[in-house]
Design a protein around this motif. Structure first.
Motif, PDB file in Angstrom:
ATOM      1  N   ARG A  66       0.846  -1.192   0.000  1.00 20.37           N
ATOM      2  CA  ARG A  66       0.000   0.000   0.000  1.00 20.37           C
ATOM      3  C   ARG A  66       0.879   1.238   0.000  1.00 20.37           C
ATOM      4  O   ARG A  66       1.903   1.321   0.669  1.00 20.37           O
ATOM      5  CB  ARG A  66      -0.900   0.012   1.235  1.00 20.37           C
TER       6      ARG A  66
ATOM      7  N   MET B  44      -4.133   3.442  -1.700  1.00 22.92           N
ATOM      8  CA  MET B  44      -5.361   3.456  -0.901  1.00 22.92           C
ATOM      9  C   MET B  44      -5.175   4.377   0.296  1.00 22.92           C
ATOM     10  O   MET B  44      -4.053   4.534   0.795  1.00 22.92           O
ATOM     11  CB  MET B  44      -5.733   2.050  -0.415  1.00 22.92           C
TER      12      MET B  44
ATOM     13  N   VAL C  45      -6.297   0.123   5.092  1.00 23.81           N
ATOM     14  CA  VAL C  45      -5.162  -0.791   5.210  1.00 23.81           C
ATOM     15  C   VAL C  45      -5.495  -2.024   6.039  1.00 23.81           C
ATOM     16  O   VAL C  45      -5.111  -3.151   5.692  1.00 23.81           O
ATOM     17  CB  VAL C  45      -3.942  -0.054   5.803  1.00 23.81           C
TER      18      VAL C  45
ATOM     19  N   ILE D 143      -3.101  -6.955   0.112  1.00 26.09           N
ATOM     20  CA  ILE D 143      -1.744  -6.411   0.079  1.00 26.09           C
ATOM     21  C   ILE D 143      -0.856  -7.252   0.990  1.00 26.09           C
ATOM     22  O   ILE D 143      -1.342  -7.936   1.907  1.00 26.09           O
ATOM     23  CB  ILE D 143      -1.697  -4.930   0.499  1.00 26.09           C
TER      24      ILE D 143
ATOM     25  N   ALA E  24       2.514  -2.445   3.839  1.00 24.75           N
ATOM     26  CA  ALA E  24       2.150  -1.045   3.634  1.00 24.75           C
ATOM     27  C   ALA E  24       3.323  -0.173   4.015  1.00 24.75           C
ATOM     28  O   ALA E  24       4.158  -0.545   4.850  1.00 24.75           O
ATOM     29  CB  ALA E  24       0.931  -0.676   4.480  1.00 24.75           C
TER      30      ALA E  24
END
Length: 350
Positions: A175, A195, A200, A209, A212
């Motif tokens: 992310r 995003m 998240v 994902i 991040a």
């Protein structure tokens, strides 16, 4: 200058002063209610330690004539990328948001998101305010009244698999908060997924994902230290990236205030506030990092030599941004040089 603890600074008005204000401006004299809208839960770091103390200070300084209603987690509707429009069109009065949530719309702010530009959040935030006044106030942000501009502390890679070298990023879905960081991660071999930060938690939980990039301080609010086991930091004074923030007010709402209440807003705006916000946000990286340590997570701290390899690999992202800005009629290299010089200046002054 060295900033005192955030809560001490923001709540420093003495009982004597507050008593005088209450006597001078009784509750019935309240004239203005402002709605502050933002995207994180009320208990997250930024609302708790930046936005609420700031709003409390404004209310106290106004003698009760300004009331700031606080709406977290998009309670007034819309999505995080729509916050800046809500401030512009008057749907709300004040917003906290990331210009990067609307890709390409505020290009000058992106100079602070470029890889390995920032040293620390206080210096970068004060530099950001200076460049806002010089380049953005009457341009990209002409439709709002700006209260503060700042960045968070050094961005960190939080991932399911350990990241120690560039090759470890290949194929990893990460992310990212903005188009610049998306570009950076893609260039370094990862698969970037843009995003807003509130998304998240679910994205990690569902395996959308693999990790991040966020600063430490925001990690607990989205449970990152519970959902991944590895964290990668860079050498002291070197940051893979940072993100930019604004606290912006509807321009017509500000201009309609009586002069004395405008002064209250003005006295709680500007370069020093921006630096304080950046410093405060980075200050809370430590406690958030400790949560990951306490869970037994792996924290990789790349040394100067390893960081230099990442920095060299990231240079094409800076070069590409400069070329893009040139194509927009801006002097990209001059913006990079100015940002670096201002950050260096404010870093040295600390």
């Amino acid at each position: 200058m060295k900033f005192p603890a955030p809560r001490v600074l923001f709540r420093a008005a003495s009982a004597t002063v507050l008593g005088w204000l209450a006597a001078t401006f009784p509750a019935s004299a309240q004239e203005v209610t402002l709605r502050l809208h933002q995207f994180l839960p009320a208990q997250a770091n930024v609302p708790t330690n930046l936005l609420h103390p700031w709003a409390d200070r404004v209310e106290a300084a106004s003698g009760g004539r300004i009331k700031i209603e606080r709406y977290p987690a998009m309670q007034l509707g819309g999505t995080p990328p729509q916050l800046i429009d809500q401030a512009q069109d008057g749907t709300v009065d004040i917003v906290w948001t990331l210009p990067g949530y609307t890709p390409g719309r505020f290009p000058t702010t992106e100079v602070f998101e470029l890889p390995f530009i920032m040293t620390n959040a206080k210096a970068a935030s004060m530099a950001y305010w200076d460049m806002f006044e010089e380049h953005m106030k009457d341009g990209e942000f002409a439709d709002v009244h700006m209260i503060a501009t700042w960045t968070h502390g050094p961005g960190v890679i939080h991932s399911r698999q350990k990241v120690e070298k560039l090759d470890d990023l290949k194929g990893m879905k990460l992310r990212a908060p903005s188009r610049i960081v998306n570009t950076l991660l893609g260039h370094l071999g990862a698969t970037p997924v843009g995003m807003p930060v509130p998304a998240v938690t679910e994205a990690l939980s569902r395996g959308v994902i693999d990790g991040a990039v966020v600063p430490w301080e925001v990690a607990p609010s989205v449970k990152i230290e519970e959902l991944v086991s590895h964290h990668t930091e860079f050498a002291e004074g070197q940051a893979l990236y940072t993100a930019t923030f604004v606290l912006a007010m509807n321009k017509a709402r500000y201009e309609a205030l009586p002069d004395d209440l405008k002064k209250v807003i003005d006295d709680n705006s500007g370069r020093e506030l921006s630096g304080l916000f950046g410093w405060t946000q980075e200050h809370y990286d430590g406690p958030a990092r400790q949560l990951a340590v306490d869970r037994g997570n792996s924290i990789v701290r790349l040394d100067a030599e390893a960081t230099a390899a990442w920095k060299e690999a990231s240079q094409p992202v800076i070069d590409g941004w400069i070329e893009e800005m040139n194509g927009r009629g801006l002097d990209g290299q001059a913006l990079v040089d100015e940002a670096r010089a201002l950050i260096a200046k404010y870093t040295q002054e600390q």
